[in-house]
Design a protein around this motif. Structure first.
Motif, PDB file in Angstrom:
ATOM      1  N   ASP A  48      27.816  33.185  12.440  1.00 30.19           N
ATOM      2  CA  ASP A  48      26.832  34.204  12.041  1.00 30.19           C
ATOM      3  C   ASP A  48      26.879  35.409  12.973  1.00 30.19           C
ATOM      4  N   GLN A  49      27.089  35.146  14.262  1.00 34.24           N
ATOM      5  CA  GLN A  49      27.167  36.248  15.222  1.00 34.24           C
ATOM      6  C   GLN A  49      28.456  37.042  15.038  1.00 34.24           C
ATOM      7  N   VAL A  50      29.537  36.367  14.652  1.00 35.99           N
ATOM      8  CA  VAL A  50      30.788  37.067  14.373  1.00 35.99           C
ATOM      9  C   VAL A  50      30.609  38.018  13.193  1.00 35.99           C
ATOM     10  N   VAL A  51      29.908  37.563  12.171  1.00 37.71           N
ATOM     11  CA  VAL A  51      29.651  38.399  10.991  1.00 37.71           C
ATOM     12  C   VAL A  51      28.840  39.631  11.376  1.00 37.71           C
ATOM     13  N   GLU A  52      27.807  39.434  12.188  1.00 41.17           N
ATOM     14  CA  GLU A  52      26.968  40.558  12.611  1.00 41.17           C
ATOM     15  C   GLU A  52      27.763  41.531  13.472  1.00 41.17           C
ATOM     16  N   LEU A  53      28.639  40.984  14.339  1.00 40.03           N
ATOM     17  CA  LEU A  53      29.484  41.829  15.172  1.00 40.03           C
ATOM     18  C   LEU A  53      30.415  42.662  14.304  1.00 40.03           C
ATOM     19  N   GLU A  99      37.638  39.192  24.772  1.00 44.26           N
ATOM     20  CA  GLU A  99      37.871  38.108  25.729  1.00 44.26           C
ATOM     21  C   GLU A  99      37.644  36.764  25.037  1.00 44.26           C
ATOM     22  N   GLN A 100      36.662  36.708  24.121  1.00 45.51           N
ATOM     23  CA  GLN A 100      36.366  35.450  23.413  1.00 45.51           C
ATOM     24  C   GLN A 100      37.492  35.092  22.444  1.00 45.51           C
ATOM     25  N   ASP A 101      37.638  33.799  22.194  1.00 51.38           N
ATOM     26  CA  ASP A 101      38.654  33.325  21.252  1.00 51.38           C
ATOM     27  C   ASP A 101      38.109  33.328  19.821  1.00 51.38           C
ATOM     28  N   CYS A 102      37.861  34.527  19.311  1.00 52.62           N
ATOM     29  CA  CYS A 102      37.329  34.596  17.939  1.00 52.62           C
ATOM     30  C   CYS A 102      37.933  35.755  17.163  1.00 52.62           C
ATOM     31  N   ALA A 103      39.105  36.233  17.582  1.00 51.33           N
ATOM     32  CA  ALA A 103      39.690  37.411  16.947  1.00 51.33           C
ATOM     33  C   ALA A 103      40.051  37.169  15.495  1.00 51.33           C
ATOM     34  N   LYS A 104      40.527  35.971  15.176  1.00 55.25           N
ATOM     35  CA  LYS A 104      40.926  35.708  13.789  1.00 55.25           C
ATOM     36  C   LYS A 104      39.721  35.763  12.862  1.00 55.25           C
ATOM     37  N   ALA A 105      38.624  35.115  13.249  1.00 58.76           N
ATOM     38  CA  ALA A 105      37.415  35.128  12.420  1.00 58.76           C
ATOM     39  C   ALA A 105      36.856  36.537  12.300  1.00 58.76           C
ATOM     40  N   LEU A 106      36.852  37.280  13.415  1.00 61.75           N
ATOM     41  CA  LEU A 106      36.341  38.648  13.382  1.00 61.75           C
ATOM     42  C   LEU A 106      37.223  39.524  12.504  1.00 61.75           C
ATOM     43  N   GLY A 107      38.538  39.388  12.622  1.00 62.24           N
ATOM     44  CA  GLY A 107      39.446  40.174  11.800  1.00 62.24           C
ATOM     45  C   GLY A 107      39.281  39.888  10.319  1.00 62.24           C
ATOM     46  N   GLN A 108      39.069  38.622   9.966  1.00 63.61           N
ATOM     47  CA  GLN A 108      38.857  38.261   8.564  1.00 63.61           C
ATOM     48  C   GLN A 108      37.588  38.913   8.024  1.00 63.61           C
ATOM     49  N   CYS A 109      36.541  38.959   8.843  1.00 58.68           N
ATOM     50  CA  CYS A 109      35.300  39.619   8.427  1.00 58.68           C
ATOM     51  C   CYS A 109      35.498  41.118   8.259  1.00 58.68           C
ATOM     52  N   LEU A 110      36.213  41.733   9.205  1.00 58.05           N
ATOM     53  CA  LEU A 110      36.471  43.163   9.104  1.00 58.05           C
ATOM     54  C   LEU A 110      37.316  43.489   7.879  1.00 58.05           C
ATOM     55  N   ALA A 111      38.240  42.595   7.535  1.00 62.52           N
ATOM     56  CA  ALA A 111      39.100  42.815   6.372  1.00 62.52           C
ATOM     57  C   ALA A 111      38.286  42.891   5.081  1.00 62.52           C
ATOM     58  N   LEU A 112      37.174  42.172   5.041  1.00 67.18           N
ATOM     59  CA  LEU A 112      36.305  42.206   3.862  1.00 67.18           C
ATOM     60  C   LEU A 112      35.427  43.451   3.836  1.00 67.18           C
ATOM     61  N   THR A 158      54.986  41.700  31.014  1.00 65.96           N
ATOM     62  CA  THR A 158      54.546  41.231  29.698  1.00 65.96           C
ATOM     63  C   THR A 158      53.538  40.097  29.839  1.00 65.96           C
ATOM     64  N   THR A 159      52.460  40.156  29.052  1.00 67.32           N
ATOM     65  CA  THR A 159      51.531  39.047  28.949  1.00 67.32           C
ATOM     66  C   THR A 159      51.361  38.718  27.470  1.00 67.32           C
ATOM     67  N   LEU A 160      50.595  37.680  27.168  1.00 68.56           N
ATOM     68  CA  LEU A 160      50.398  37.264  25.782  1.00 68.56           C
ATOM     69  C   LEU A 160      48.922  37.283  25.439  1.00 68.56           C
ATOM     70  N   SER A 161      48.639  37.642  24.206  1.00 66.85           N
ATOM     71  CA  SER A 161      47.273  37.528  23.719  1.00 66.85           C
ATOM     72  C   SER A 161      46.981  36.058  23.440  1.00 66.85           C
ATOM     73  N   GLY A 162      45.742  35.776  23.029  1.00 69.64           N
ATOM     74  CA  GLY A 162      45.435  34.445  22.528  1.00 69.64           C
ATOM     75  C   GLY A 162      46.148  34.209  21.202  1.00 69.64           C
ATOM     76  N   SER A 163      46.035  33.004  20.682  1.00 70.90           N
ATOM     77  CA  SER A 163      46.758  32.654  19.448  1.00 70.90           C
ATOM     78  C   SER A 163      45.922  32.867  18.186  1.00 70.90           C
ATOM     79  N   THR A 164      44.607  33.053  18.350  1.00 63.66           N
ATOM     80  CA  THR A 164      43.751  33.236  17.177  1.00 63.66           C
ATOM     81  C   THR A 164      43.599  34.732  16.902  1.00 63.66           C
ATOM     82  N   VAL A 165      44.686  35.365  16.471  1.00 61.74           N
ATOM     83  CA  VAL A 165      44.684  36.813  16.256  1.00 61.74           C
ATOM     84  C   VAL A 165      44.632  37.113  14.758  1.00 61.74           C
ATOM     85  N   PHE A 166      44.313  38.377  14.440  1.00 61.98           N
ATOM     86  CA  PHE A 166      44.328  38.820  13.044  1.00 61.98           C
ATOM     87  C   PHE A 166      45.069  40.148  12.999  1.00 61.98           C
ATOM     88  N   LEU A 167      46.084  40.232  12.136  1.00 59.91           N
ATOM     89  CA  LEU A 167      46.935  41.411  12.039  1.00 59.91           C
ATOM     90  C   LEU A 167      47.095  41.782  10.567  1.00 59.91           C
TER      91      LEU A 167
END
Length: 454
Positions: free
Chosen positions: A371-376, A394-407, A313-322
């Motif tokens: 801005d790059q997260v939004v474009e991604l 790999e980058q610690d930006c999953a929460k921000a990316l997930g929030q953008c995808l949710a929109l 077992t390993t752990l993801s980062g803490s900035t996740v979006f579910l």
């Protein structure tokens, strides 16, 4: 208070099967003013089962019912119910993985797997778990030395190279102590992997003299894999998928597995285990493998099960979006994306090879701005063609990316955005319910059972 997970490791090996329960303690290693960084800070073994011979109905068929009884008895003796288990792994290794009913065995153990235990086979993962269970990774980190670990079991030898920075390479050989079985001084089984290499036959009387060429052949293969002999076609013949790339500088050779147990115990009877394990152990001790710096795991026969129970077992980062997920999520195929090429086209092409949902892996540790997260997110939106949107970064930006995808995606679309993970094509991912502080327990695995040998 630190969070804890109850883990099980079940190792169904060529010769023996065993089980352990352990407690994994999760701790936050970041400062109070930083994003939480959750890690498995402590691994405590709670229970070790007896080591039982892997039950077989015949040379080609595992006794699934008998194995289930062994596992059930271990659960009962430990006083643990399957529903209490939260993570871990079932590992079917070596010759056992080639049996005709290996998949049936996994199904027979399903009720003991808890909610988040995976059934895993794959030589590279076995190599890593055995090395970790034997402490080879820790030895390399603490001493700064490079380590070649050899887990020599009944059917295979799993190899892993570690240096002070972690895993360098992993591989596997068809070398083990149970490639030949002996009962009442008669040969009762010859593994198909030895076909064309030896002229031994069923019913033939086994003697040390007669078996010496086979033992030399297997020891030579190990020496070649360790760079102590020039490589020949023998090494290529007995390599399962690949061997390891050896480091240029000197290294320590580390041993675990059933044959390593015999290296410690040195039984007087050459056929003490009904196979050639004791003879192979003697030959290794007298070989070039043990002439230089080497070590044997403190509990060699338990290395793989300790790895399965404590290190799978390993752990993801803490900035996740579910969003809109049902746990556990099992067997997500990993599709790695090339960040230098158009992502949407890659996603559509790779996802077309699978009927189920996949998780896209985007490597790269370069920090990116909002801005790059939004474009991604916009580019990924075009590529998502399934019913769910799963991505690992790999980058610690999953929460921000997930929030953008949710929109951008329909409201009923399940979204899984994880960070702090490096995933490659050919891997599979299992995802458990998130911990209180946000990180998600995951198991990265290979899930390829070898073709059955008849």
């Amino acid at each position: 208070m630190a969070e804890q997970l109850l883990s099980v490791g079940i190792d169904v090996g060529t010769t023996t099967s065993q089980l352990i329960f352990s407690r994994l303690t999760i701790a936050n290693s970041a400062s109070s003013f930083s994003v939480p960084k959750l890690e498995i800070a402590q691994r405590e073994i709670l229970f070790e089962s007896d080591i039982s011979f892997t039950p077989l109905l015949n040379a080609c068929t595992i006794d699934a019912s008998g194995l289930r009884e062994i596992v059930a008895a271990a659960y009962k003796k430990a006083g643990i119910h399957p529903e209490q288990v939260e993570t871990g792994a079932v590992i079917i290794t070596g010759e056992t993985a080639r049996k005709e009913n290996a998949r049936t065995v996994l199904q027979a153990l399903a009720e003991f797997a808890g909610d988040f235990v995976v059934a895993t086979a794959g030589p590279e993962l076995e190599s890593i778990l055995a090395a970790k269970g034997a402490g080879a990774d820790r030895y390399a980190a603490e001493t700064g030395k490079t380590v070649l670990h050899m887990d020599i079991g009944g059917g295979t030898s799993n190899l892993a190279v570690y240096d002070e920075n972690g895993l360098v390479d992993a591989g596997c050989l068809n070398v083990g102590g149970r490639l030949l079985k002996i009962e009442n001084s008669k040969i009762t089984y010859v593994s198909p992997v030895l076909e064309g290499l030896v002229s031994l036959s069923l019913g033939e009387t086994a003697t040390e003299e007669k078996l010496r060429p086979l033992i030399r052949l297997l020891t030579d293969t190990l020496e070649q894999a360790a760079g102590l002999q020039p490589e020949t076609k023998l090494l290529r013949r007995l390599t399962t998928s690949k061997t390891v790339k050896l480091p240029p500088k000197p290294f320590t050779i580390s041993f675990s597995g059933g044959v390593a147990q015999a290296m410690l115990e040195r039984p007087a009877n050459p056929f003490a285990f009904g196979d050639i394990g004791a003879l192979l152990a003697r030959a290794i001790l007298d070989s070039r493998l043990c002439k230089g710096e080497h070590r044997i795991s403190p509990s060699p026969i338990r290395a793989t099960v300790i790895g399965a129970g404590c290190h799978s077992t390993t752990l993801s980062g803490s900035t996740v979006f579910l969003r809109r997920l049902q746990y556990p999520i099992k067997n997500l195929p990993v599709c790695q994306l090339n960040p230098k090429l158009p992502l949407a086209a890659q996603m559509r092409q790779k996802a077309a090879a699978f009927e189920e949902n996949v998780i896209f892996s985007l490597p790269g540790r370069r920090e990116i701005g909002f801005d790059q997260v939004v474009e991604l997110a916009k580019e990924l939106q075009v590529g998502f063609t399934g019913k769910a949107a799963f991505i690992a970064l790999e980058q610690d930006c999953a929460k921000a990316l997930g929030q953008c995808l949710a929109l951008l995606l329909p409201e009923n679309t399940p979204i899984l955005c994880l960070d702090g993970l490096t995933l490659e094509d050919g891997a599979y991912l299992d995802v458990a319910r998130p911990l209180a502080e946000g990180a998600v327990p995951v198991i990265i695995k290979t899930l390829v059972l070898p073709t059955a040998t008849k």
